[in-house]
Design a protein around this motif. Structure first.
Motif, short mmCIF file in Angstrom:
data_model
loop_
_atom_site.label_atom_id
_atom_site.label_comp_id
_atom_site.label_asym_id
_atom_site.label_seq_id
_atom_site.Cartn_x
_atom_site.Cartn_y
_atom_site.Cartn_z
N LYS A 65 -11.16 6.20 9.98
CA LYS A 65 -9.75 6.41 10.33
C LYS A 65 -9.69 7.13 11.66
CE LYS A 65 -8.12 4.98 6.29
NZ LYS A 65 -7.20 3.84 6.16
N SER A 66 -8.54 7.10 12.27
CA SER A 66 -8.39 7.83 13.53
C SER A 66 -7.03 8.51 13.55
CB SER A 66 -8.53 6.89 14.73
OG SER A 66 -7.34 6.15 14.91
N SER A 67 -6.77 9.19 14.64
CA SER A 67 -5.55 10.00 14.72
C SER A 67 -4.29 9.18 14.46
CB SER A 67 -5.46 10.69 16.08
OG SER A 67 -5.64 9.75 17.13
N LYS A 68 -4.32 7.91 14.77
CA LYS A 68 -3.11 7.10 14.52
C LYS A 68 -2.83 6.93 13.03
CE LYS A 68 -5.10 2.43 14.61
NZ LYS A 68 -6.48 2.85 14.40
N ASP A 69 -3.86 7.17 12.20
CA ASP A 69 -3.69 7.07 10.74
C ASP A 69 -3.25 8.39 10.11
OD1 ASP A 69 -4.76 4.34 10.52
OD2 ASP A 69 -6.66 5.27 11.11
N PHE A 70 -3.29 9.46 10.86
CA PHE A 70 -3.02 10.78 10.29
C PHE A 70 -1.54 11.10 10.45
CE2 PHE A 70 -7.62 11.73 11.73
CZ PHE A 70 -8.12 11.04 10.65
N ASP A 71 -0.78 10.83 9.39
CA ASP A 71 0.67 10.94 9.48
C ASP A 71 1.21 12.27 8.95
OD1 ASP A 71 0.40 10.69 6.77
OD2 ASP A 71 1.59 8.87 6.58
N MET A 72 0.31 13.23 8.70
CA MET A 72 0.73 14.58 8.28
C MET A 72 1.44 14.56 6.93
SD MET A 72 1.78 16.37 11.88
CE MET A 72 2.93 15.10 12.35
N GLU A 73 1.03 13.66 6.06
CA GLU A 73 1.59 13.63 4.71
C GLU A 73 0.46 13.65 3.68
OE1 GLU A 73 4.70 10.97 3.75
OE2 GLU A 73 5.62 11.08 5.74
N GLU A 74 0.64 14.49 2.71
CA GLU A 74 -0.39 14.61 1.67
C GLU A 74 -0.57 13.30 0.91
OE1 GLU A 74 1.82 18.20 0.39
OE2 GLU A 74 -0.15 18.97 -0.15
N ARG A 75 0.51 12.57 0.71
CA ARG A 75 0.40 11.34 -0.08
C ARG A 75 -0.45 10.29 0.62
NH1 ARG A 75 6.31 8.31 0.49
NH2 ARG A 75 6.53 8.59 2.72
N THR A 76 -0.59 10.40 1.92
CA THR A 76 -1.47 9.49 2.65
C THR A 76 -2.87 10.07 2.74
OG1 THR A 76 0.43 8.95 4.02
CG2 THR A 76 -1.72 8.16 4.78
N ALA A 77 -2.93 11.35 3.06
CA ALA A 77 -4.23 11.98 3.34
C ALA A 77 -5.13 12.02 2.12
CB ALA A 77 -4.01 13.40 3.88
N TYR A 78 -4.59 12.41 0.98
CA TYR A 78 -5.47 12.61 -0.17
C TYR A 78 -6.18 11.32 -0.62
CZ TYR A 78 -3.40 17.29 -0.32
OH TYR A 78 -2.99 18.56 0.00
N PRO A 79 -5.46 10.24 -0.84
CA PRO A 79 -6.19 9.03 -1.25
C PRO A 79 -7.08 8.45 -0.16
CG PRO A 79 -3.83 8.59 -1.09
CD PRO A 79 -4.01 10.05 -0.88
N ASN A 80 -6.69 8.62 1.10
CA ASN A 80 -7.45 8.00 2.18
C ASN A 80 -8.66 8.81 2.61
OD1 ASN A 80 -5.82 5.78 2.37
ND2 ASN A 80 -4.61 6.56 4.08
N LEU A 81 -8.57 10.12 2.49
CA LEU A 81 -9.57 10.97 3.16
C LEU A 81 -10.36 11.88 2.23
CD1 LEU A 81 -7.30 12.09 6.16
CD2 LEU A 81 -8.82 10.13 6.06
N TYR A 82 -9.97 11.95 0.96
CA TYR A 82 -10.62 12.89 0.04
C TYR A 82 -11.35 12.15 -1.08
CZ TYR A 82 -8.01 16.92 1.95
OH TYR A 82 -7.51 17.90 2.76
N GLN A 83 -12.42 12.78 -1.58
CA GLN A 83 -13.11 12.24 -2.75
C GLN A 83 -12.12 12.14 -3.92
OE1 GLN A 83 -16.24 11.23 -3.04
NE2 GLN A 83 -17.20 12.03 -1.19
N GLN A 84 -12.14 11.01 -4.59
CA GLN A 84 -11.32 10.77 -5.78
C GLN A 84 -9.85 11.12 -5.54
OE1 GLN A 84 -13.06 12.46 -9.33
NE2 GLN A 84 -15.12 11.78 -8.80
N ALA A 85 -9.38 10.77 -4.35
CA ALA A 85 -7.97 11.01 -4.01
C ALA A 85 -7.58 12.48 -4.23
CB ALA A 85 -7.06 10.07 -4.80
N ALA A 86 -8.53 13.37 -3.97
CA ALA A 86 -8.34 14.82 -4.13
C ALA A 86 -8.13 15.23 -5.58
CB ALA A 86 -7.20 15.34 -3.25
N SER A 87 -8.54 14.38 -6.50
CA SER A 87 -8.35 14.71 -7.92
C SER A 87 -9.66 15.11 -8.60
CB SER A 87 -7.75 13.51 -8.65
OG SER A 87 -8.72 12.50 -8.80
#
Lengths: 530, 167
Positions: A65-87
């Motif tokens: 991913k790159s900065s254009k994908d980082f929309d400053m929303e948790e609903r996007t960040a957690y599933p895209n960038l965290y293990q197990q959607a931050a769960s």
């Protein structure tokens, strides 16, 4: 304003990147060095080894991913960038674990706090864990190098009020405090580091070492999850990876890799899990002993606006209680703050209905202190254990009586600090306590509180250990340079080599240690493959 | 697209033991696609979010529906193992015997008054059995995370993300 996107520019410029989710057929790849994982360890190792003239392939289970994908929303960040959607949680659901799963690993989504390995930790490792050659003096040049490369310097701006209250409380109580060093360049001070930096100010691996390695000819394969290490007669002979789709589910396509040397930088859960799954030698059953800095949370409500979502997430810490009783003494804890964003706060507080609504309506007046328990130094909090399951892995992490005693002290310290800083109410995140309206009330209530599993909110963003380093094979899996005791062409370069937790946020420790070990490895490999 | 559910295999295993049933007869349909699950959450959401929902009927319905959609999206991005655990819990809440075991009553949740649902959640929240606490925490976190993930719900808490990147 136009934001320069180094990933987009690099891809246009011809970087060797394969998004494995697009591959229809199985493929085989060869290199001098194959690195599993692209976080703090893998990114640094890839850059150093590539610059040394070696052909390097980086394999990453997450997506690029790159900065254009980082929309400053948790609903996007957690599933895209965290293990197990931050769960992700421990097996008993007692501890929530936040860990990165993206190119750049946790460095892409962490809060930028950069702290050198504490001296008491290094001393403990030398004395108790058979680690050699790693002391404050010998590591200093590596810290200097990485701090320079990643623009790590003391945050000179005024802390936001969330951090400011921590500082104010420490000052009023005469407690130790430190201004944090951050890895940022041109930071906009917006407070969204945990969702990926939208302006590429954070000097994560995503915008530093990985582009540097790719510019120099390294190859990156994303959305490929390494499942198996093949080994024979004391050597690794290859790796097998599963291609995953955009939801990170296996697609059935297999990738194979062969190299002269292999580096595991998959993080403190996945590195040991991969070694265990591959039946690599572990005669003393050391793999998987994991440390988390299990952390407690305390919310303070102030009359003033705190707006803990705005501004550098962490810029002040207090080590007043970390080493008070010595490394092996009663559990110590580091005091920091957590950024206050809606999903994070709503899910890590207590209750529901009217009481929760009232708390959330005070969202902008809420200040959150966290206490990170230093685990792994004694039996009071010995750490957890990764085990394999039919579907992957689980982490057992029993929270001991010693831990709960430390947690109670931590809640007391946090409440005392918050009232000293002007909080009108304090809410320790544990069930059963009333709203606390003064330090005296807090002291009485917390001292008799019934803390416990599931009743008390416990979280971690620092996964460490699982493949400990040292010279004594009875207690270590790799030597003090990260080389496997059992497989001659395998190294481990990530936070899994820590024999205990650190008592500090791990990213800078990983950077410096891996810079040292990758440089030593490059010297060893160059004559062989050059 | 939100993201956290936290139900435990222990919950499923213990419930199965108590009920004497095989909890893995067939793959349980993903709850997000299941009408009953949506109905179930439609009665739980107003309880969990009491105090944050509009009082006027139409706006209230819109917010509840948006939250139900968000729950659905959240479940889809969870690892399949967690989806399965959630499906098992919801299946138990649908079954009369499971419901009796979990809540002491066979009255379907969708037939219960808010105060009865609160009593059930409070019982789970402070229960000595960790599996019931886990069920409470799992549902709570899923509902809370889903509601607060929606930008249209941030007004009530005075939160907004910076606008410098908005197109």
């Amino acid at each position: 304003m136009s934001i320069s996107d180094p990933i987009e520019n690099g891809l246009k410029g011809g970087w060797l990147h394969i998004d494995a989710s697009t591959l229809q057929v199985s493929r085989h790849f060869e290199a001098d060095v194959v690195i599993v994982g692209t976080g703090a360890g893998g990114g640094v190792a890839a850059d150093i080894l590539t610059q040394a003239g070696l052909k390097v392939i980086m394999i990453e289970a997450g997506a690029l991913k790159s900065s254009k994908d980082f929309d400053m929303e948790e609903r996007t960040a957690y599933p895209n960038l965290y293990q197990q959607a931050a769960s992700m949680k421990t097996a008993d659901k007692g501890i929530s674990i936040f860990q990165g799963r993206t190119v750049g690993g946790a460095t892409t989504i962490n809060w930028t706090t950069s702290i050198r390995t504490p001296e008491p930790t290094l001393d403990f490792w030398a004395k108790e864990k058979s680690v050699v050659g790693l002391d404050t003096q010998s590591l200093a040049p590596w810290f200097d190098t990485m701090e320079q490369q990643l623009n790590i310097s003391t945050w000179l701006y005024e802390p936001n009020r969330n951090n400011g209250a921590l500082l104010e409380g420490c000052n009023k109580l005469g407690w130790q405090s430190t201004v944090i060093k951050r890895n940022v360049k041109g930071c906009w001070n917006t407070g969204y580091c945990g969702m990926g930096c939208p302006v590429n100010a954070k000097q994560s691996m995503l915008v530093t070492t990985i582009p540097s390695a790719l510019d120099a000819g390294a190859q990156l394969i994303s959305r490929a999850k390494v499942m198996q290490i093949e080994h024979s007669e004391g050597k690794v002979t290859g790796l097998k990876a599963q291609v995953v789709n955009t939801n990170f589910e296996p697609r059935g396509t297999t990738l194979t890799f062969s190299a002269k040397h292999y580096i595991l930088s998959a993080g403190a859960i996945h590195t040991p899990a991969l070694l265990m799954r591959s039946n690599t030698p572990d005669p003393f059953e050391l793999l998987g002993r994991t440390f988390l800095h299990p952390s407690l949370l305390s919310g303070g409500i102030y009359d003033e606006q705190i707006k803990g979502h705005s501004g550098a997430p962490q810029s002040i810490y207090s080590d007043e209680f970390v080493w008070r009783d010595g490394a092996s003494g009663d559990l110590g804890y580091k005091l920091e703050v957590a950024p206050v964003h809606p999903v994070l706060v709503a899910s890590k507080t207590l209750g529901y209905g009217q009481s929760h609504a009232e708390l959330m309506k005070n969202f902008n007046r809420m200040q959150v202190v966290i206490a990170l328990i230093r685990d792994g130094f004694n039996e009071q909090c010995p750490g957890g254990q990764v085990r394999l399951t039919d579907s992957g892995f689980a982490l057992d992490y029993p929270l001991t009586d010693g831990f709960w005693q430390g947690a109670k002290r931590a809640f007391l310290s946090m409440a005392e600090l918050q009232f000293a800083a002007g909080a009108k109410q304090v809410r320790p995140m544990t069930e059963g306590l009333p709203q606390l309206n003064s330090w005296a009330e807090a002291k009485a209530e917390i001292e008799t509180a019934d803390l416990g599993l599931l009743r008390t909110v416990v979280a971690s963003a620092h996964v460490m250990g699982g493949c400990p380093m040292g010279e004594d094979r009875l207690i270590s899996m790799v030597n003090s340079e990260g080389s496997s005791h059992y497989l001659e062409n395998l190294s481990v370069m990530d936070g899994s080599v820590f024999p205990t937790s650190l008592g500090a946020n791990p990213q800078l420790s990983i950077y410096a240690l891996v810079a040292r070990n990758a440089s030593l490895l490059a010297q060893r490999l160059k004559p062989v493959v050059g | 697209m939100q993201r956290r559910t936290f139900l435990t295999g222990a919950f499923v295993g213990t419930a199965a033991l108590a009920l004497g049933v095989n909890l893995y007869p067939n793959k349980v349909e993903a709850p997000a696609e299941d009408l009953y699950s949506r109905l179930l959450f439609s009665v739980l959401v107003p309880v969990f979010l009491d105090g944050m929902l509009p009082e006027v009927a139409k706006p209230r319905e819109i917010v509840i529906n948006r939250t139900l959609d968000a729950i659905s999206e959240a479940i889809k991005v969870l690892p399949s193992e967690q989806q399965q655990e959630l499906a098992e819990l919801l299946g138990q809440l649908e079954s009369r015997l499971g419901l009796l075991l979990l809540s002491g009553s066979v009255t379907p949740l969708i037939m219960r008054q808010p105060q009865q649902l609160i009593s059930m959640l409070e019982s789970w929240r402070f229960h000595y059995l960790q599996l019931l606490q886990t069920a409470y925490l799992g549902l709570r976190e899923l509902v809370m995370a889903s509601y607060y993930a929606c930008p249209e719900h941030w007004g009530g808490i005075g939160y907004a993300k910076p606008s410098f990147l908005l197109k």
